[in-house]
Design a protein around this motif. Structure first.
Motif, PDB file in Angstrom:
ATOM      1  N   ASP A 104      -7.085   5.870   5.241  1.00 29.24           N
ATOM      2  CA  ASP A 104      -5.656   5.804   5.505  1.00 29.24           C
ATOM      3  C   ASP A 104      -5.150   4.423   5.133  1.00 29.24           C
ATOM      4  O   ASP A 104      -5.910   3.563   4.677  1.00 29.24           O
ATOM      5  CB  ASP A 104      -5.328   6.157   6.963  1.00 29.24           C
ATOM      6  CG  ASP A 104      -5.999   5.229   7.966  1.00 29.24           C
ATOM      7  OD1 ASP A 104      -6.342   4.079   7.603  1.00 29.24           O
ATOM      8  OD2 ASP A 104      -6.170   5.651   9.125  1.00 29.24           O
ATOM      9  N   GLU A 105      -3.829   4.209   5.318  1.00 28.53           N
ATOM     10  CA  GLU A 105      -3.224   2.946   4.900  1.00 28.53           C
ATOM     11  C   GLU A 105      -3.847   1.747   5.618  1.00 28.53           C
ATOM     12  O   GLU A 105      -4.021   0.681   5.027  1.00 28.53           O
ATOM     13  CB  GLU A 105      -1.715   2.973   5.136  1.00 28.53           C
ATOM     14  CG  GLU A 105      -0.957   3.947   4.258  1.00 28.53           C
ATOM     15  CD  GLU A 105      -0.630   5.229   4.999  1.00 28.53           C
ATOM     16  OE1 GLU A 105      -1.499   5.722   5.763  1.00 28.53           O
ATOM     17  OE2 GLU A 105       0.491   5.743   4.834  1.00 28.53           O
ATOM     18  N   VAL A 106      -4.168   1.912   6.897  1.00 24.89           N
ATOM     19  CA  VAL A 106      -4.726   0.790   7.656  1.00 24.89           C
ATOM     20  C   VAL A 106      -6.071   0.368   7.083  1.00 24.89           C
ATOM     21  O   VAL A 106      -6.390  -0.825   7.014  1.00 24.89           O
ATOM     22  CB  VAL A 106      -4.836   1.146   9.148  1.00 24.89           C
ATOM     23  CG1 VAL A 106      -5.559   0.043   9.910  1.00 24.89           C
ATOM     24  CG2 VAL A 106      -3.455   1.366   9.746  1.00 24.89           C
ATOM     25  N   ASP A 107      -6.893   1.328   6.658  1.00 23.78           N
ATOM     26  CA  ASP A 107      -8.181   0.999   6.038  1.00 23.78           C
ATOM     27  C   ASP A 107      -7.971   0.090   4.823  1.00 23.78           C
ATOM     28  O   ASP A 107      -8.682  -0.900   4.633  1.00 23.78           O
ATOM     29  CB  ASP A 107      -8.911   2.265   5.584  1.00 23.78           C
ATOM     30  CG  ASP A 107      -9.355   3.142   6.743  1.00 23.78           C
ATOM     31  OD1 ASP A 107      -9.610   2.590   7.829  1.00 23.78           O
ATOM     32  OD2 ASP A 107      -9.448   4.370   6.561  1.00 23.78           O
ATOM     33  N   VAL A 108      -6.991   0.449   3.996  1.00 24.73           N
ATOM     34  CA  VAL A 108      -6.747  -0.312   2.770  1.00 24.73           C
ATOM     35  C   VAL A 108      -6.190  -1.692   3.102  1.00 24.73           C
ATOM     36  O   VAL A 108      -6.596  -2.703   2.513  1.00 24.73           O
ATOM     37  CB  VAL A 108      -5.795   0.468   1.841  1.00 24.73           C
ATOM     38  CG1 VAL A 108      -5.504  -0.338   0.578  1.00 24.73           C
ATOM     39  CG2 VAL A 108      -6.392   1.816   1.484  1.00 24.73           C
ATOM     40  N   ILE A 109      -5.248  -1.752   4.036  1.00 25.54           N
ATOM     41  CA  ILE A 109      -4.680  -3.043   4.446  1.00 25.54           C
ATOM     42  C   ILE A 109      -5.781  -3.947   5.001  1.00 25.54           C
ATOM     43  O   ILE A 109      -5.857  -5.137   4.673  1.00 25.54           O
ATOM     44  CB  ILE A 109      -3.558  -2.833   5.479  1.00 25.54           C
ATOM     45  CG1 ILE A 109      -2.359  -2.157   4.818  1.00 25.54           C
ATOM     46  CG2 ILE A 109      -3.125  -4.164   6.099  1.00 25.54           C
ATOM     47  CD1 ILE A 109      -1.285  -1.716   5.793  1.00 25.54           C
ATOM     48  N   VAL A 167       0.857  -1.190   0.000  1.00 24.79           N
ATOM     49  CA  VAL A 167       0.000   0.000   0.000  1.00 24.79           C
ATOM     50  C   VAL A 167       0.886   1.229   0.000  1.00 24.79           C
ATOM     51  O   VAL A 167       1.703   1.418   0.904  1.00 24.79           O
ATOM     52  CB  VAL A 167      -0.931   0.005   1.233  1.00 24.79           C
ATOM     53  CG1 VAL A 167      -1.796   1.254   1.242  1.00 24.79           C
ATOM     54  CG2 VAL A 167      -1.803  -1.248   1.246  1.00 24.79           C
ATOM     55  N   LEU A 168       0.752   2.037  -1.037  1.00 22.89           N
ATOM     56  CA  LEU A 168       1.591   3.228  -1.145  1.00 22.89           C
ATOM     57  C   LEU A 168       1.355   4.148   0.048  1.00 22.89           C
ATOM     58  O   LEU A 168       0.203   4.471   0.372  1.00 22.89           O
ATOM     59  CB  LEU A 168       1.283   3.977  -2.440  1.00 22.89           C
ATOM     60  CG  LEU A 168       1.689   3.264  -3.732  1.00 22.89           C
ATOM     61  CD1 LEU A 168       1.118   4.005  -4.930  1.00 22.89           C
ATOM     62  CD2 LEU A 168       3.208   3.155  -3.841  1.00 22.89           C
ATOM     63  N   PRO A 169       2.427   4.572   0.718  1.00 25.44           N
ATOM     64  CA  PRO A 169       2.251   5.453   1.877  1.00 25.44           C
ATOM     65  C   PRO A 169       1.553   6.743   1.486  1.00 25.44           C
ATOM     66  O   PRO A 169       1.784   7.291   0.400  1.00 25.44           O
ATOM     67  CB  PRO A 169       3.692   5.720   2.340  1.00 25.44           C
ATOM     68  CG  PRO A 169       4.504   4.602   1.777  1.00 25.44           C
ATOM     69  CD  PRO A 169       3.838   4.239   0.477  1.00 25.44           C
ATOM     70  N   THR A 170       0.686   7.220   2.360  1.00 25.78           N
ATOM     71  CA  THR A 170       0.031   8.499   2.128  1.00 25.78           C
ATOM     72  C   THR A 170       1.077   9.589   2.043  1.00 25.78           C
ATOM     73  O   THR A 170       1.953   9.697   2.900  1.00 25.78           O
ATOM     74  CB  THR A 170      -0.951   8.827   3.262  1.00 25.78           C
ATOM     75  OG1 THR A 170      -1.909   7.775   3.358  1.00 25.78           O
ATOM     76  CG2 THR A 170      -1.669  10.136   2.999  1.00 25.78           C
TER      77      THR A 170
END
Length: 359
Positions: free
Chosen positions: A115-120, A74-77
């Motif tokens: 955010d990244e956690v949502d996508v993960i 997941v590309l970092p924000t």
């Protein structure tokens, strides 16, 4: 036993079954080494498959093994719209290593409002990946905290403040900046400035810590305004360097240590715009070893880390975690390599020092 109807047709389980006079289910189970298939039958089926050029489809193979053979990234924000060449090199190396083992890399970005956690979490819940590689870690990183609890294999490129219980691959950032200051001090630089990154990012914090520790231990001089944090790209570096140049000439640093090569190149542009000579009036050193550093004028002195090979190694580590989980986390610390080029030289003598020379 019948013969295959055509050499031009792809070999399938159905054709293998017809060729050997066996049921398709028996062929499939023999190819996947199910224990309820007699050893003689298994050897016969696998021998015929090799001779006839049968290759299982990736989806069938994955179904049989119960794995997806895909790693998520997941590309970092990013707070700016500027690209991250270091991250691009890591992705290139990671994708290369995975492809050598017939695994795929799923790269996705973060939608607005997430955010990244949502996508993960979404990828974990939908069973789209077997594991993750995480990069550009923060000192306290929500992604790592989530994955610690998820049970999904993951490898971190970088570390957090508490890295003991997960697998990671990192560069010794603090020691690299200690060595950078040592090198500059050895050339005669006393007044050394630093353009640091976002201090919530662990790599930036470590490099900042190395700079401060080495300057204290080696009697370097950190004047007012010498350390500027939050520099993340060429534009912010350009503006920060302009602030440093506003310091009275006798008080400004003679060398500038930069958190990344991109930041160093932005600082170089500011010096050139101001009519100063990089490497003569003020020395500049970067960090990353990006190819562009060899092309700028003068060539950029840097602390080199092989970002492509870092990606390759992260790929090897995450594959090992997914296919052969170790009893303890694997943790690897590499050293950066100082690469001297023309952007760093001994400090120029002031007119007063030149007059003392006599000759």
């Amino acid at each position: 036993m019948s013969k295959p109807s055509s050499r031009n047709e792809p070999m399938t389980i159905a054709r293998l079954a017809q060729h050997l006079g066996l049921a398709e289910g028996t062929i499939s189970r023999a190819l996947n080494n199910y224990p309820d298939i007699a050893e003689k039958t298994r050897q016969r089926v696998q021998k015929a498959a090799r001779e006839l050029g049968y290759r299982p489809s990736s989806s069938a193979r994955r179904l049989a093994r119960g794995v997806i053979e895909t790693i998520g990234f997941v590309l970092p924000t990013c707070r700016t719209q500027h690209s991250d060449p270091f991250l691009a090199e890591i992705l290139n190396g990671l994708a290369t290593e995975l492809s050598l083992h017939d695994w795929d890399l799923l790269v996705t970005s973060v939608p607005d409002g997430h955010d990244e956690v949502d996508v993960i979490d979404r990828l974990v819940g939908s069973n789209k990946v077997d594991g993750f590689v995480i990069a550009r870690t923060r000192r306290e990183d929500a992604r790592v905290n989530y994955l610690r609890q998820s049970g999904v294999p993951f490898v971190v490129q970088g570390r957090t403040d508490h890295p003991d219980d997960y697998s990671w691959l990192d560069i010794d950032n603090e020691q690299a900046f200690v060595e950078a200051v040592t090198y500059l001090r050895g050339l005669g630089h006393v007044k050394i400035g630093c353009l640091g990154g976002d201090p919530t990012m662990n790599f930036a914090w470590q490099r900042r810590s190395g700079y401060l520790r080495a300057m204290a231990e080696q009697n370097g001089h950190i004047g007012v305004g010498y350390l500027i944090d939050g520099i993340t790209d060429e534009l912010t570096a350009f503006r920060a360097a302009q602030r440093l140049l506003a310091i009275t000439e006798n008080d400004r640093p003679t060398a500038l240590l930069c958190v990344t090569d991109a930041v160093a190149i932005g600082a170089m542009h500011a010096l050139t715009r101001a009519g100063l000579r990089v490497g003569e009036d003020i020395s500049i050193m970067g960090f990353d070893g990006l190819p562009i550093g060899r092309a700028v004028q003068p060539a950029l002195t840097t602390l080199h880390q092989d970002s492509y090979e870092i990606g390759r190694e992260a790929g090897r580590m995450v594959l090992d975690l997914c296919t052969n989980p170790p009893s303890a986390p694997k943790q690897t610390l590499w050293q950066a390599k100082l690469t001297p080029r023309a952007s760093v030289n001994p400090p120029a003598q002031s007119p007063a020092q030149q007059n003392k020379g006599g000759f």
